[in-house]
Design an enzyme around this catalytic site. Structure first.
Site, PDB file in Angstrom:
ATOM      1  N   HIS A 192       0.833  -6.691   0.054  1.00 56.91           N
ATOM      2  CA  HIS A 192      -0.477  -7.073  -0.465  1.00 56.91           C
ATOM      3  C   HIS A 192      -0.371  -8.353  -1.286  1.00 56.91           C
ATOM      4  O   HIS A 192      -1.212  -9.261  -1.162  1.00 56.91           O
ATOM      5  CB  HIS A 192      -1.051  -5.934  -1.318  1.00 56.91           C
ATOM      6  CG  HIS A 192      -2.475  -6.127  -1.702  1.00 56.91           C
ATOM      7  ND1 HIS A 192      -3.067  -5.425  -2.727  1.00 56.91           N
ATOM      8  CD2 HIS A 192      -3.436  -6.956  -1.220  1.00 56.91           C
ATOM      9  CE1 HIS A 192      -4.331  -5.811  -2.844  1.00 56.91           C
ATOM     10  NE2 HIS A 192      -4.575  -6.737  -1.944  1.00 56.91           N
ATOM     11  N   HIS A 250       9.374   2.376  -0.634  1.00 54.18           N
ATOM     12  CA  HIS A 250       8.521   2.119   0.534  1.00 54.18           C
ATOM     13  C   HIS A 250       7.087   1.818   0.117  1.00 54.18           C
ATOM     14  O   HIS A 250       6.477   0.856   0.612  1.00 54.18           O
ATOM     15  CB  HIS A 250       8.544   3.324   1.474  1.00 54.18           C
ATOM     16  CG  HIS A 250       7.563   3.219   2.605  1.00 54.18           C
ATOM     17  ND1 HIS A 250       7.855   2.585   3.791  1.00 54.18           N
ATOM     18  CD2 HIS A 250       6.280   3.665   2.716  1.00 54.18           C
ATOM     19  CE1 HIS A 250       6.795   2.642   4.589  1.00 54.18           C
ATOM     20  NE2 HIS A 250       5.831   3.290   3.958  1.00 54.18           N
ATOM     21  N   GLU A 251       6.543   2.631  -0.781  1.00 52.13           N
ATOM     22  CA  GLU A 251       5.168   2.404  -1.224  1.00 52.13           C
ATOM     23  C   GLU A 251       5.045   1.080  -1.979  1.00 52.13           C
ATOM     24  O   GLU A 251       4.034   0.383  -1.871  1.00 52.13           O
ATOM     25  CB  GLU A 251       4.688   3.567  -2.095  1.00 52.13           C
ATOM     26  CG  GLU A 251       4.640   4.917  -1.375  1.00 52.13           C
ATOM     27  CD  GLU A 251       3.865   4.879  -0.071  1.00 52.13           C
ATOM     28  OE1 GLU A 251       2.945   4.049   0.061  1.00 52.13           O
ATOM     29  OE2 GLU A 251       4.188   5.676   0.832  1.00 52.13           O
ATOM     30  N   HIS A 277       4.502  -1.809   0.304  1.00 56.33           N
ATOM     31  CA  HIS A 277       3.095  -2.117   0.617  1.00 56.33           C
ATOM     32  C   HIS A 277       2.481  -3.008  -0.458  1.00 56.33           C
ATOM     33  O   HIS A 277       1.677  -3.894  -0.149  1.00 56.33           O
ATOM     34  CB  HIS A 277       2.294  -0.825   0.747  1.00 56.33           C
ATOM     35  CG  HIS A 277       2.624  -0.015   1.964  1.00 56.33           C
ATOM     36  ND1 HIS A 277       2.626  -0.555   3.235  1.00 56.33           N
ATOM     37  CD2 HIS A 277       2.963   1.298   2.111  1.00 56.33           C
ATOM     38  CE1 HIS A 277       2.954   0.391   4.111  1.00 56.33           C
ATOM     39  NE2 HIS A 277       3.161   1.516   3.451  1.00 56.33           N
TER      40      HIS A 277
END
Length: 228
Positions: free
Chosen positions: A105, A97-98, A101
């Site tokens: 980006h 999940h991280e 991100h």
């Protein structure tokens, strides 16, 4: 309106507690589901970044529990100590999940860009907002513009919670799609990762609803004061 707000606030607090408790129990359960590939959260994260062609993001361990986050400023995926070193479905879900991100980006995902632009505004607003709102309510008859200013500041934080929703859901979708496409997990492990992220996302939904409800409460005070 005051009693109505107290009832609403109570309901939101109850739902928040229920969702948080459920999330905690889910993560504890899936933390016991050992991965058959025997990969740690850090290894999962590093592979997802590599598979997406991201070479300038570091995966690091950060102290604490539930402190996992992606920092776009220094391009680091920060995983809590348990997620970084553990080899279970919950750790795989959080790590991926991280990294979702980080992928956002890298591709210039518009909602993440918007949220990043709101961060400095929200930081400033959060520092003074509560005091301004309190003073605005106390001085409503003499200086209604102060409460209006507080409402504007609170609106920024509410907008942040709303913008956060598509950012978090999209990161989870990217994570789950990668985990499935690369066959990183067994069907049972993947189901556990999906369930974990589903409950994590619901905490953001509750936060957004709570913020919207509180904003409407302050607006009602301002409108009522203006009528008087």
């Amino acid at each position: 309106m005051g009693s109505s707000y107290l009832i609403l606030a109570g309901i939101i607090m109850l739902f928040s507690w229920l969702v948080s408790s459920r999330l905690k129990s889910k993560f504890e359960f899936y933390s016991k589901m050992h991965l058959q590939n025997n990969m740690t959260g850090a290894e999962i994260a590093e592979k997802m970044l590599a598979d997406n062609g991201i070479r300038d993001v570091r995966v690091i361990s950060t102290p604490g529990r539930l402190t996992d986050h992606y920092n776009p400023t220094d391009k680091t995926v920060n995983l809590s100590e348990a997620v970084y070193s553990q080899r279970n479905a919950a750790a795989a879900a959080v790590a991926a999940h991280e990294c979702g991100h980080a992928v956002q980006h890298a591709v210039g995902y518009e909602w993440l860009t918007m949220r990043s632009k709101l961060v400095p505004v929200v930081n400033v607003a959060s520092s003074f907002m509560q005091w301004i709102l309190l003073a605005g309510i106390l001085l409503m008859n003499a200086f209604p513009e102060l409460l209006l200013f507080g409402i504007v500041l609170f609106s920024a934080t509410t907008l942040f919670t709303i913008v956060t929703l598509p950012v978090e859901y999209d990161a989870s979708n990217r994570a789950l799609a990668w985990l499935e496409n690369k066959r990183m997990l067994t069907p049972q492990e993947h189901a556990g990762a999906k369930d974990s992220l589903k409950w994590a996302a619901r905490t953001y939904v509750v936060a957004a609803i709570g913020s919207i409800g509180t904003l409407l409460y302050y607006v009602s005070i301002y409108m009522g004061g203006r009528r008087n």
